[in-house]
Design a protein around this motif. Structure first.
Motif, PDB file in Angstrom:
ATOM      1  N   GLU A   1      59.885  -7.473  40.450  1.00 30.02           N
ATOM      2  CA  GLU A   1      59.717  -7.537  38.992  1.00 30.02           C
ATOM      3  C   GLU A   1      58.628  -6.576  38.519  1.00 30.02           C
ATOM      4  O   GLU A   1      58.807  -5.834  37.563  1.00 30.02           O
ATOM      5  CB  GLU A   1      59.332  -8.951  38.542  1.00 30.02           C
ATOM      6  N   TYR A   2      57.468  -6.636  39.178  1.00 32.91           N
ATOM      7  CA  TYR A   2      56.315  -5.868  38.723  1.00 32.91           C
ATOM      8  C   TYR A   2      56.097  -4.608  39.561  1.00 32.91           C
ATOM      9  O   TYR A   2      55.090  -3.939  39.419  1.00 32.91           O
ATOM     10  CB  TYR A   2      55.067  -6.760  38.718  1.00 32.91           C
ATOM     11  N   ILE A   3      57.043  -4.325  40.429  1.00 33.38           N
ATOM     12  CA  ILE A   3      56.884  -3.188  41.351  1.00 33.38           C
ATOM     13  C   ILE A   3      57.912  -2.132  40.970  1.00 33.38           C
ATOM     14  O   ILE A   3      59.110  -2.308  41.206  1.00 33.38           O
ATOM     15  CB  ILE A   3      57.081  -3.656  42.807  1.00 33.38           C
ATOM     16  N   ALA A   4      57.424  -1.054  40.368  1.00 34.11           N
ATOM     17  CA  ALA A   4      58.366  -0.065  39.832  1.00 34.11           C
ATOM     18  C   ALA A   4      58.286   1.278  40.539  1.00 34.11           C
ATOM     19  O   ALA A   4      59.107   2.155  40.276  1.00 34.11           O
ATOM     20  CB  ALA A   4      58.117   0.124  38.335  1.00 34.11           C
ATOM     21  N   THR A   5      57.309   1.459  41.430  1.00 37.26           N
ATOM     22  CA  THR A   5      57.183   2.767  42.093  1.00 37.26           C
ATOM     23  C   THR A   5      57.169   2.579  43.612  1.00 37.26           C
ATOM     24  O   THR A   5      56.772   1.525  44.121  1.00 37.26           O
ATOM     25  CB  THR A   5      55.873   3.481  41.702  1.00 37.26           C
ATOM     26  N   THR A   6      57.572   3.633  44.311  1.00 35.39           N
ATOM     27  CA  THR A   6      57.615   3.587  45.785  1.00 35.39           C
ATOM     28  C   THR A   6      56.221   3.354  46.359  1.00 35.39           C
ATOM     29  O   THR A   6      56.048   2.592  47.311  1.00 35.39           O
ATOM     30  CB  THR A   6      58.131   4.936  46.328  1.00 35.39           C
ATOM     31  N   ASP A   7      55.237   4.027  45.771  1.00 40.92           N
ATOM     32  CA  ASP A   7      53.855   3.861  46.215  1.00 40.92           C
ATOM     33  C   ASP A   7      53.420   2.401  46.207  1.00 40.92           C
ATOM     34  O   ASP A   7      52.775   1.917  47.138  1.00 40.92           O
ATOM     35  CB  ASP A   7      52.955   4.573  45.179  1.00 40.92           C
ATOM     36  N   TYR A   8      53.778   1.735  45.119  1.00 43.35           N
ATOM     37  CA  TYR A   8      53.387   0.333  44.959  1.00 43.35           C
ATOM     38  C   TYR A   8      54.214  -0.568  45.874  1.00 43.35           C
ATOM     39  O   TYR A   8      53.695  -1.527  46.450  1.00 43.35           O
ATOM     40  CB  TYR A   8      53.524  -0.055  43.481  1.00 43.35           C
TER      41      TYR A   8
ATOM     42  N   ASP B   1      69.571 -20.077  44.545  1.00 46.28           N
ATOM     43  CA  ASP B   1      68.258 -20.472  44.028  1.00 46.28           C
ATOM     44  C   ASP B   1      68.263 -20.527  42.503  1.00 46.28           C
ATOM     45  O   ASP B   1      69.068 -19.860  41.846  1.00 46.28           O
ATOM     46  CB  ASP B   1      67.178 -19.465  44.481  1.00 46.28           C
ATOM     47  N   GLU B   2      67.364 -21.303  41.962  1.00 48.11           N
ATOM     48  CA  GLU B   2      67.008 -21.291  40.535  1.00 48.11           C
ATOM     49  C   GLU B   2      68.234 -21.245  39.611  1.00 48.11           C
ATOM     50  O   GLU B   2      68.315 -20.412  38.719  1.00 48.11           O
ATOM     51  CB  GLU B   2      66.100 -20.076  40.257  1.00 48.11           C
ATOM     52  N   CYS B   3      69.164 -22.170  39.859  1.00 45.85           N
ATOM     53  CA  CYS B   3      70.374 -22.181  39.016  1.00 45.85           C
ATOM     54  C   CYS B   3      70.110 -22.830  37.664  1.00 45.85           C
ATOM     55  O   CYS B   3      70.846 -22.577  36.708  1.00 45.85           O
ATOM     56  CB  CYS B   3      71.476 -22.964  39.701  1.00 45.85           C
ATOM     57  N   PHE B   4      69.120 -23.718  37.613  1.00 45.70           N
ATOM     58  CA  PHE B   4      69.000 -24.559  36.414  1.00 45.70           C
ATOM     59  C   PHE B   4      67.653 -24.378  35.742  1.00 45.70           C
ATOM     60  O   PHE B   4      66.612 -24.574  36.366  1.00 45.70           O
ATOM     61  CB  PHE B   4      69.198 -26.028  36.807  1.00 45.70           C
ATOM     62  N   ASN B   5      67.705 -24.022  34.478  1.00 50.29           N
ATOM     63  CA  ASN B   5      66.482 -23.969  33.679  1.00 50.29           C
ATOM     64  C   ASN B   5      66.488 -25.187  32.759  1.00 50.29           C
ATOM     65  O   ASN B   5      67.201 -25.209  31.755  1.00 50.29           O
ATOM     66  CB  ASN B   5      66.422 -22.657  32.880  1.00 50.29           C
ATOM     67  N   GLU B   6      65.733 -26.196  33.168  1.00 50.86           N
ATOM     68  CA  GLU B   6      65.745 -27.471  32.424  1.00 50.86           C
ATOM     69  C   GLU B   6      65.225 -27.280  30.996  1.00 50.86           C
ATOM     70  O   GLU B   6      65.650 -27.986  30.080  1.00 50.86           O
ATOM     71  CB  GLU B   6      64.884 -28.527  33.134  1.00 50.86           C
ATOM     72  N   GLN B   7      64.297 -26.319  30.817  1.00 49.30           N
ATOM     73  CA  GLN B   7      63.711 -26.118  29.481  1.00 49.30           C
ATOM     74  C   GLN B   7      64.728 -25.553  28.499  1.00 49.30           C
ATOM     75  O   GLN B   7      64.831 -26.002  27.358  1.00 49.30           O
ATOM     76  CB  GLN B   7      62.516 -25.150  29.544  1.00 49.30           C
TER      77      GLN B   7
ATOM     78  N   TRP C   1      61.926 -11.306  32.909  1.00 54.77           N
ATOM     79  CA  TRP C   1      61.933 -12.019  34.200  1.00 54.77           C
ATOM     80  C   TRP C   1      62.042 -13.529  33.975  1.00 54.77           C
ATOM     81  O   TRP C   1      61.979 -13.989  32.843  1.00 54.77           O
ATOM     82  CB  TRP C   1      60.661 -11.699  34.999  1.00 54.77           C
ATOM     83  N   GLY C   2      62.143 -14.283  35.066  1.00 52.38           N
ATOM     84  CA  GLY C   2      62.168 -15.740  34.958  1.00 52.38           C
ATOM     85  C   GLY C   2      63.521 -16.304  35.368  1.00 52.38           C
ATOM     86  O   GLY C   2      64.345 -15.628  35.981  1.00 52.38           O
TER      87      GLY C   2
END
Ligand code: ACM
Ligand code: ZN
Length: 563
Positions: free
Chosen positions: A478-485, A326-332, A287-288
């Motif tokens: 990102e952290y949601i992998a199931t329908t329940d969640y 959104d978030e096109c540039f990662n300065e790092q 992610w990120g």
């Protein structure tokens, strides 16, 4: 003897007990409501539908009648003396009225959305079993009442990310069903990402042969790890059309998003020539914010985008197309545009001066080219609030996600805006402070009452209020992998969202909303949806009891959580 007397008197009470309407617990609360004496029995009630009503509206009413027939176990014949569904052209497209008297129910609207919302209000006024598939035990009644209702905002959105984790067509329809129940009317479908491209594009088959699949997913918050499980999927064009039609039948417009020029690693993995370096690239497994983005100086990129958008427009009839931004540039990790001869040549051609702002002006150029193309085809763009940096071309709509500042600035500059601030409406954030009892979330803390408290016009310059065309919540996965969640994170926070979107600011009332939630939970049970009970002190998917205030203080101190 005593037992028999008690039993006989209980039977006597039951024999003369009249069916009682339930308390009024409709969410979102209708604009104008009066509850009157008496009730109307719905079992086997006749239905008369004005023949001038369009077919889609008739079908929506028919879905309500079928639900009523299933629940009451009695068929509703066509005819007078029961529900009268009336076309009233004097009402606005999303407005409806309901007049319930002991001898019949008049429902009036001018268009599909009004009829859909009238039916949803009637369903919420009945016992929750109306949402299920079982015959109810008791006879049902509606309280006599007069309702005249319409929404505060025209754009009432809910977003879904099927890229970080893939959701099937059936799961997506269930999502649309619960949106319908709470009168939302825009489904923002985020179809492309670094971690997976989800839209079949006939001209670019590798987008789904390669871009729709990733070789594993990082485990928890350790972005350097990989579970080794291939994950992916995509929607065929027929499946996307099926979603568009299913949503349209319920008054929902699907707004597809092609996120550009960032969040494009899956496309770059499929067609590496679209990047500044030529790759190789791999569909992202973590992610990120990625470093690699589309090359802004390569004409092939614009041909690619126009081809993709042409196929997209053929599937999605929505006036708005979301183009990300959104978030096109990662300065790092570095910005490939800074080292690319093609991008340098393009900046020179455009007269963009080197410096820290150059990238924003180059992004403005990409945005404007896509915007011109879509405008020429009668469509308008929505972009995340980063598109405001530099010089945004007229006619764009800004989606304010990095707090409310983007929406405030956009409205002040004369752009339309949709408010989706992460500070209130990011439903991938925790809803309990007791995060060790919750499934892993991206972070943050957005309990139900905080979501409910959001006022979209706060901070908007006087006179610019009309530029705030609506409100939306976002559900990144990102952290949601199931329908329940997924459902757990969505509900009941989406119900709170529905009151922000629908009710006048002074008609919102936390105590009244909170008192309606038990009815809501019963509806969600009947719909077969999971939901969070954190607002009732039962934390997490397995509903563990909340800590006492003292225990919570101690726990938070050890975790050093800054909320
Ligand atoms: C976003 O949350 N990156 C729009
Ligand atoms: Zn480049």
């Amino acid at each position: 003897m005593k037992k028999i007397t008690i039993l006989l008197s209980a039977l006597a009470v039951l024999a003369c007990a009249k069916p009682q309407p339930q308390a009024f617990h409709v969410i979102p609360m209708p604009a104008e409501l009066s509850i009157n004496e008496g009730f109307f029995p719905v079992k086997g009630a006749a239905v008369a539908i004005d023949e001038n009503i369009d077919e889609a509206s008739k079908a929506a009413v028919q879905r309500f009648v079928t639900a009523l027939e299933t629940a009451t176990g009695a068929s509703c014949k066509q005819g007078d003396g029961g529900f009268r569904i009336i076309l009233n052209p004097n009402l606005a497209a999303e407005q409806y009225s309901i007049d319930i008297r002991p001898d019949g129910v008049n429902v009036e609207a001018s268009a599909l959305n009004g009829f859909v919302y009238a039916c949803e209000t009637l369903k919420q006024m009945l016992p929750p079993a109306i949402y299920g598939s079982q015959k109810a035990k008791a006879d049902w009644v509606l309280p006599c009442a007069s309702i005249l209702d319409q929404p505060r905002f025209g754009y009432r959105g809910m977003h879904l990310d099927p890229c970080r984790h893939f959701w099937s067509i059936e799961e997506t329809k269930k999502y649309l069903d619960v949106m319908t129940a709470y009168k939302l009317n825009r489904f923002h479908w985020h179809l492309t990402e670094d971690q997976g491209w989800r839209m079949e594009v006939k001209k670019y088959p590798k987008l789904t042969e390669i871009g729709a699949w990733r070789n594993g997913t990082c485990i928890g918050k350790d972005w350097s790890s990989n579970d080794g499980i291939r994950h992916g999927g995509f929607y065929t064009q027929d499946e996307m059309r099926e979603i568009v039609a299913y949503a349209a039948e319920r008054g929902i417009t699907v707004i597809p998003e092609i996120d550009l020029p960032g969040h494009m690693i899956a496309a770059l993995a499929s067609y590496p020539e679209l990047g500044c370096t030529g790759g190789p690239y791999e569909v992202w497994t973590r992610w990120g914010v990625a470093s690699d983005i589309l090359c802004a100086g390569n004409e092939q990129v614009y041909t690619f985008l126009e081809d993709v958008l042409t196929e997209l427009m053929d599937i999605f009839p929505s006036e708005y197309i979301h183009i990300g931004g959104d978030e096109c540039f990662n300065e790092q990790t570095g910005i490939p545009w800074d080292h690319c001869p093609k991008c340098a040549a393009k900046m020179k051609e455009l007269g963009i001066k080197p410096g820290p702002a150059a990238k924003h002006y180059l992004q403005n150029y990409v945005t404007a080219r896509v915007q011109d193309f879509l405008n020429a085809h009668g469509r308008k763009i929505i972009g995340w609030d980063e598109i405001l940096e530099g010089d945004l071309a007229e006619g764009a709509t800004v989606m304010s996600w990095r707090g409310v500042a983007g929406g405030i600035e956009a409205a002040a500059k004369g752009f339309d805006a949709i408010m989706t601030p992460y500070t209130y409406l990011y439903l991938d954030y925790y809803q309990s402070a007791e995060v060790d009892k919750e499934p892993l979330a991206i972070g943050g803390y957005l309990p139900l009452q905080h979501v409910y408290s959001y006022e979209p016009l706060d901070g908007i310059a006087p006179g610019a209020e009309d530029h705030i065309i609506g409100v939306q919540a976002n559900l990144w996965t990102e952290y949601i992998a199931t329908t329940d969640y997924l459902e757990y994170m969505l509900l009941p926070r989406m119900c709170a969202l529905s009151e922000i979107q629908w009710c006048a600011a002074d008609a919102k009332d936390w105590e009244r909303f909170d008192a309606s939630l038990d009815h809501t939970f019963a509806i969600l049970d009947a719909m077969g949806l999971n939901y969070s009970l954190d607002c009732r002190g039962l934390i997490g998917l397995d509903r563990q009891p909340a800590r006492t205030p003292e225990e919570l203080e101690e726990y938070l101190a050890t975790r050093n959580i800054g909320w």
